[in-house]
Design an enzyme around this catalytic site. Structure first.
Site, PDB file in Angstrom:
ATOM      1  N   MET A   1     -12.189   4.390  -0.161  1.00  0.00           N
ATOM      2  CA  MET A   1     -12.827   4.635   1.135  1.00  0.00           C
ATOM      3  C   MET A   1     -13.514   5.983   1.028  1.00  0.00           C
ATOM      4  O   MET A   1     -13.036   6.997   1.553  1.00  0.00           O
ATOM      5  CB  MET A   1     -11.772   4.605   2.250  1.00  0.00           C
ATOM      6  CG  MET A   1     -11.307   3.174   2.560  1.00  0.00           C
ATOM      7  SD  MET A   1      -9.715   3.112   3.394  1.00  0.00           S
ATOM      8  CE  MET A   1      -8.645   3.219   1.950  1.00  0.00           C
TER       9      MET A   1
ATOM     10  N   MET B   1     -11.602  -6.222   5.830  1.00  0.00           N
ATOM     11  CA  MET B   1     -10.694  -5.293   6.514  1.00  0.00           C
ATOM     12  C   MET B   1     -10.260  -5.879   7.853  1.00  0.00           C
ATOM     13  O   MET B   1     -11.089  -6.336   8.638  1.00  0.00           O
ATOM     14  CB  MET B   1     -11.381  -3.946   6.767  1.00  0.00           C
ATOM     15  CG  MET B   1     -11.613  -3.083   5.525  1.00  0.00           C
ATOM     16  SD  MET B   1     -10.116  -2.623   4.629  1.00  0.00           S
ATOM     17  CE  MET B   1      -9.214  -1.657   5.868  1.00  0.00           C
TER      18      MET B   1
ATOM     19  N   HIS C   1      -8.394   0.958  -3.657  1.00  0.00           N
ATOM     20  CA  HIS C   1      -9.301   0.744  -2.524  1.00  0.00           C
ATOM     21  C   HIS C   1      -9.974   2.069  -2.209  1.00  0.00           C
ATOM     22  O   HIS C   1      -9.349   2.978  -1.671  1.00  0.00           O
ATOM     23  CB  HIS C   1      -8.477   0.231  -1.338  1.00  0.00           C
ATOM     24  CG  HIS C   1      -9.252   0.061  -0.069  1.00  0.00           C
ATOM     25  ND1 HIS C   1      -8.640  -0.124   1.151  1.00  0.00           N
ATOM     26  CD2 HIS C   1     -10.590   0.029   0.187  1.00  0.00           C
ATOM     27  CE1 HIS C   1      -9.560  -0.253   2.096  1.00  0.00           C
ATOM     28  NE2 HIS C   1     -10.756  -0.164   1.540  1.00  0.00           N
TER      29      HIS C   1
ATOM     30  N   SER D   1       0.844  -1.195   0.000  1.00  0.00           N
ATOM     31  CA  SER D   1       0.000   0.000   0.000  1.00  0.00           C
ATOM     32  C   SER D   1       0.875   1.239   0.000  1.00  0.00           C
ATOM     33  O   SER D   1       1.681   1.450   0.917  1.00  0.00           O
ATOM     34  CB  SER D   1      -0.889   0.013   1.244  1.00  0.00           C
ATOM     35  OG  SER D   1      -1.441   1.307   1.405  1.00  0.00           O
TER      36      SER D   1
ATOM     37  N   ASP E   1      -6.508  -6.455   4.629  1.00  0.00           N
ATOM     38  CA  ASP E   1      -5.864  -5.140   4.570  1.00  0.00           C
ATOM     39  C   ASP E   1      -5.860  -4.541   5.970  1.00  0.00           C
ATOM     40  O   ASP E   1      -6.923  -4.331   6.560  1.00  0.00           O
ATOM     41  CB  ASP E   1      -6.655  -4.256   3.586  1.00  0.00           C
ATOM     42  CG  ASP E   1      -6.076  -2.855   3.438  1.00  0.00           C
ATOM     43  OD1 ASP E   1      -4.973  -2.603   3.948  1.00  0.00           O
ATOM     44  OD2 ASP E   1      -6.745  -2.024   2.790  1.00  0.00           O
TER      45      ASP E   1
HETATM   46  C1  DX5 Z   1      -6.158   1.518   5.857  1.00  0.00           C
HETATM   47  C2  DX5 Z   1      -5.769   1.232   4.438  1.00  0.00           C
HETATM   48  C3  DX5 Z   1      -4.654   0.282   4.302  1.00  0.00           C
HETATM   49  C4  DX5 Z   1      -3.354   0.751   4.908  1.00  0.00           C
HETATM   50  C5  DX5 Z   1      -2.688  -0.457   5.492  1.00  0.00           C
HETATM   51  O1  DX5 Z   1      -7.409   2.091   5.893  1.00  0.00           O
HETATM   52  O2  DX5 Z   1      -6.875   0.686   3.726  1.00  0.00           O
HETATM   53  O3  DX5 Z   1      -4.461  -0.111   2.952  1.00  0.00           O
HETATM   54  O4  DX5 Z   1      -2.486   1.340   3.981  1.00  0.00           O
HETATM   55  O5  DX5 Z   1      -1.555  -0.046   6.179  1.00  0.00           O
HETATM   56  P1  DX5 Z   1      -0.752  -1.002   7.165  1.00  0.00           P
HETATM   57  O6  DX5 Z   1      -0.289  -2.171   6.363  1.00  0.00           O
HETATM   58  O7  DX5 Z   1       0.314  -0.126   7.673  1.00  0.00           O
HETATM   59  O8  DX5 Z   1      -1.734  -1.439   8.229  1.00  0.00           O
HETATM   60 ZN    ZN Z   2      -6.453  -0.220   1.751  1.00  0.00          ZN
END
Ligand code: DX5
Ligand code: ZN
Length: 227
Positions: free
Chosen positions: A66, A135, A64, A8, A173
């Site tokens: 959000m 998630m 992704h 990511s 994720d």
């Molecule tokens: C959080 C994101 C993730 C995030 C994960 O809302 O959707 O993709 O980048 O980061 P890490 O791997 O640091 O938890």
């Molecule tokens: Zn994500």
């Protein structure tokens, strides 16, 4: 189904994204987190940046979303060049119609479920989606701790896919590292997003290889396909 690693770029250097993309060529796809400061309390990037990333990235984009109103916006991300577009069912008015609109624009379509969102309503509609994202943190920020209580839901999705004979991508994720990826793989995940554990590691290429190695050491438990 092969296991894929999607770093990511939320954890990358936003001032040097093109250079950061060069550091993760070992990976399978690059995960791009789009946040609108409404669906989640954080703001990242939008369509013009995704379009440009799609042009310069050696890897395909796993976007992704959000955001609020993905029914309106998700198809545009497919048109902008994303290979895969994921949106949250909590924000969508008609997830099946939105997935169909994404597919019509040539991308794979995926739904995301926050930790508290049940998978049940979607288990007999899996043919409408190419991937389900379970998630493993509350969406919004990188660097959070993996939520183990999401594992039964992950396994439930994996079992439903096996029952339906679907080659479904099942993504996790949030909080994915060498300490947690094995647990997720054992519960049926085959697609792993990792932000901090890749980009904050000093050697992203090695971190990706390690994640892949540990995931392969933890094959999915025997799934109860008859349930
Ligand atoms: C959080 C994101 C993730 C995030 C994960 O809302 O959707 O993709 O980048 O980061 P890490 O791997 O640091 O938890
Ligand atoms: Zn994500």
């Amino acid at each position: 189904m092969s296991l894929t690693i999607h770093p990511s770029i939320l954890a990358a250097d936003f001032a040097n994204l093109e250079r950061e993309l060069q550091r993760i060529q070992e990976a399978d796809l690059v995960h791009v987190d789009v946040m609108d400061n409404h669906f989640v309390p954080n703001l990242t990037l939008g369509l013009p940046v995704v379009q440009r990333l799609a042009e310069v990235s050696p890897l395909d984009l796993d976007v992704h979303l959000m955001i609020e109103d993905p029914d309106r916006w998700a198809p545009d991300y497919a048109a902008a060049g994303a290979a895969s577009v994921t949106f949250h069912v909590e924000a969508a008015a008609d997830p099946v119609a939105t997935a169909r609109a994404i597919r019509e624009r040539g991308a794979r379509a995926a739904i995301a479920l926050k930790p508290g969102t049940p998978a049940d309503p979607w288990l007999d509609r899996l043919d409408e989606f190419d991937m389900v994202l379970v998630m493993t943190v509350e969406p919004g920020f990188g660097g959070q701790e993996f939520l183990h209580h999401t594992m039964p839901k992950l396994q439930q999705v994996a079992e439903a896919a096996a029952r339906a004979g679907r080659d479904l991508r099942i993504q996790v994720d949030g909080g994915i590292s060498t300490a947690t990826i094995g647990t997720a793989a054992a519960h049926g995940a085959n697609t792993f997003v990792a932000g901090s554990s890749v980009f904050r590691s000093g050697d992203p290429s090695k971190a990706i290889q390690e994640l892949r190695r540990v995931a392969h050491q933890h094959p999915a438990k025997a799934l109860h396909a008859d349930r």
